[in-house]
Design an enzyme around this catalytic site. Structure first.
Site, PDB file in Angstrom:
ATOM      1  N   ASP A  31       0.864  -1.177   0.000  1.00 46.94           N
ATOM      2  CA  ASP A  31       0.000   0.000   0.000  1.00 46.94           C
ATOM      3  C   ASP A  31       0.904   1.232   0.000  1.00 46.94           C
ATOM      4  OD1 ASP A  31      -3.283   0.143   0.878  1.00 46.94           O
ATOM      5  OD2 ASP A  31      -2.168   2.021   0.772  1.00 46.94           O
ATOM      6  N   ASP A  48       3.760   2.693  -4.746  1.00 47.09           N
ATOM      7  CA  ASP A  48       2.813   3.553  -5.457  1.00 47.09           C
ATOM      8  C   ASP A  48       2.631   2.944  -6.844  1.00 47.09           C
ATOM      9  OD1 ASP A  48       1.515   5.461  -6.904  1.00 47.09           O
ATOM     10  OD2 ASP A  48       2.892   7.104  -6.430  1.00 47.09           O
ATOM     11  N   GLY A  69      -5.626  -2.419  -4.959  1.00 46.44           N
ATOM     12  CA  GLY A  69      -5.151  -1.032  -4.881  1.00 46.44           C
ATOM     13  C   GLY A  69      -5.862  -0.121  -5.859  1.00 46.44           C
ATOM     14  N   SER A  72     -11.311   3.953  -4.664  1.00 49.40           N
ATOM     15  CA  SER A  72     -12.377   2.973  -4.438  1.00 49.40           C
ATOM     16  C   SER A  72     -13.788   3.547  -4.506  1.00 49.40           C
ATOM     17  CB  SER A  72     -12.166   2.291  -3.086  1.00 49.40           C
ATOM     18  OG  SER A  72     -12.367   3.216  -2.053  1.00 49.40           O
ATOM     19  N   SER A 108     -16.263  -3.926  -9.769  1.00 54.21           N
ATOM     20  CA  SER A 108     -17.258  -3.389  -8.828  1.00 54.21           C
ATOM     21  C   SER A 108     -18.662  -3.472  -9.403  1.00 54.21           C
ATOM     22  CB  SER A 108     -16.904  -1.923  -8.547  1.00 54.21           C
ATOM     23  OG  SER A 108     -17.957  -1.280  -7.875  1.00 54.21           O
ATOM     24  N   HIS A 110     -20.329  -1.087  -9.572  1.00 60.21           N
ATOM     25  CA  HIS A 110     -20.484   0.189 -10.278  1.00 60.21           C
ATOM     26  C   HIS A 110     -20.058   0.109 -11.757  1.00 60.21           C
ATOM     27  CE1 HIS A 110     -21.896   1.971  -6.673  1.00 60.21           C
ATOM     28  NE2 HIS A 110     -20.873   1.449  -6.014  1.00 60.21           N
ATOM     29  N   TYR A 133     -15.410   6.268 -11.790  1.00 56.47           N
ATOM     30  CA  TYR A 133     -14.888   5.105 -11.064  1.00 56.47           C
ATOM     31  C   TYR A 133     -15.368   3.798 -11.729  1.00 56.47           C
ATOM     32  CZ  TYR A 133     -14.971   1.575  -7.351  1.00 56.47           C
ATOM     33  OH  TYR A 133     -14.850   0.411  -6.628  1.00 56.47           O
ATOM     34  N   LYS A 137     -13.341   0.635 -13.676  1.00 50.35           N
ATOM     35  CA  LYS A 137     -13.468  -0.803 -13.398  1.00 50.35           C
ATOM     36  C   LYS A 137     -13.730  -1.585 -14.694  1.00 50.35           C
ATOM     37  CE  LYS A 137     -12.622  -0.859  -9.056  1.00 50.35           C
ATOM     38  NZ  LYS A 137     -11.441  -1.588  -8.567  1.00 50.35           N
TER      39      LYS A 137
HETATM   40  C1  15L Z   1     -17.558   0.085  -4.372  1.00 48.38           C
HETATM   41  O1  15L Z   1     -17.166  -0.263  -5.472  1.00 48.38           O
HETATM   42  C2  15L Z   1     -16.663   0.788  -3.444  1.00 48.38           C
HETATM   43  O2  15L Z   1     -15.311   0.394  -3.584  1.00 48.38           O
HETATM   44  C3  15L Z   1     -17.079   0.675  -2.000  1.00 48.38           C
HETATM   45  O3  15L Z   1     -16.382   1.654  -1.272  1.00 48.38           O
HETATM   46  C4  15L Z   1     -18.592   0.835  -1.839  1.00 48.38           C
HETATM   47  O4  15L Z   1     -18.947   2.156  -2.135  1.00 48.38           O
HETATM   48  C5  15L Z   1     -19.308  -0.133  -2.744  1.00 48.38           C
HETATM   49  O5  15L Z   1     -18.874  -0.026  -4.066  1.00 48.38           O
HETATM   50  C6  15L Z   1     -20.836   0.038  -2.701  1.00 48.38           C
HETATM   51  O6  15L Z   1     -21.451   0.145  -3.764  1.00 48.38           O
HETATM   52  O7  15L Z   1     -21.363   0.002  -1.607  1.00 48.38           O
END
Ligand code: 15L
Length: 277
Positions: A31, A48, A69, A72, A108, A110, A133, A137
């Site tokens: 990290d 890094d 890493g 997020s 994610s 997302h 974000y 991904k």
């Molecule tokens: C994510 O992708 C994030 O990394 C995490 O911090 C949360 O926000 C999560 O999604 C979520 O949707 O709860």
């Protein structure tokens, strides 16, 4: 015993994962930030990942990489670009150059956050990111696909919901991913002999799930937890209203916000555009 590199090990998911995997693997943990506590079978390396030289250094001599890493949540483009685009590329490329075949990439929910909550989606749907974000991904998933097809790497993409021992709100009832279920899915990602390129959903067996997670079940995933036992208590607490677009879509606030508070901010002077590794 296999040596596993976990990048972003100081973050929330990294902290849960290190505790769950302790004793099962030799963990090389990296990290940009310091780790509060380093366990006996862990080796900490500060890095890094937005610098290729750091990525090359940490990827040396490991059997697999769990690449947590990065940035997020939704945030400024510069931060997402450095950590999740450049940093992610550096880690895949460093793995290739070091002969590390297997990468677990925690993508994610997302990446597909603009699907509606009344839809059930599986691992084959076209991505519908809900944020910069989320786009980063999708980039990581595409990079994984390229490295699998072109260089024969073994890439396991987990579209992670919300890693927590308990759900924190109504949206998270559908995407809860408990630490022990996380550890089980990660173990499959490390150990399964037939991974080439896979996308699975990193969620527990939630009654209110939006996902058909058949691909994870095919690979042997048997989640233990279901958020439903907390549903009543969460729903009573939840205030009505909120942005209708956020309410309609799986990504919630990510579908409307320009910035979500970073749960693991970097030390102030290093914040601009640096990537946790
Ligand atoms: C994510 O992708 C994030 O990394 C995490 O911090 C949360 O926000 C999560 O999604 C979520 O949707 O709860």
């Amino acid at each position: 015993m296999k040596t596993i590199l976990i990048t972003g090990a100081a973050g929330d998911v990294g902290t849960h994962l290190r505790r769950e995997l302790a004793g099962r693997y030799l963990l090389k943990v990296s990290d940009l930030r310091s780790l509060k506590k380093i366990n006996r079978e862990e080796k900490f390396v500060r890095a890094d990942i937005s610098k290729m030289s750091d990525a090359l250094r940490i990827a040396k001599g490991v059997d697999a990489i769990v690449h947590l890493g990065g940035y997020s949540v939704e945030g400024p483009w510069e931060g997402v670009l450095n950590a999740n685009i450049i940093g992610c590329y550096n880690v895949f490329e460093a793995a290739r150059r070091n002969g590390v075949k297997r990468i677990l990439f925690p993508t994610s929910n997302h990446a597909t956050g603009f699907y509606r909550r009344d839809q059930t989606i599986d691992h084959r749907v076209y991505p519908r990111p809900d944020s910069r974000y989320g786009v980063s991904k999708v980039f990581g998933e595409a990079l994984g696909s390229l490295y699998a097809d072109k260089y024969g790497m073994e890439v396991f993409c987990m579209r992670i919901g919300n890693v927590n021992p308990v759900p924190i709100d109504k949206r998270r009832l559908s995407i809860l991913f408990t630490p022990r279920d996380l550890a089980q899915l990660v173990t499959i990602g490390i150990e399964h002999p037939d991974i080439r390129f896979e996308i699975v959903y990193g969620v527990s067996k939630n009654k209110r799930s939006w996902y058909d997670n058949a691909n994870a079940y095919r690979l042997g995933y048997k989640p233990q937890d279901d958020s439903e036992k907390w549903a009543e208590e969460i729903l009573v607490r939840e205030k009505p209203g909120g942005d209708p677009r956020a309410e309609l879509h799986q990504g919630g606030a990510f579908c409307v916000a320009e910035e979500i508070p970073n749960p693991a901010p970097l030390p102030k002077k290093k914040k601009k555009g640096r990537a946790s590794a």
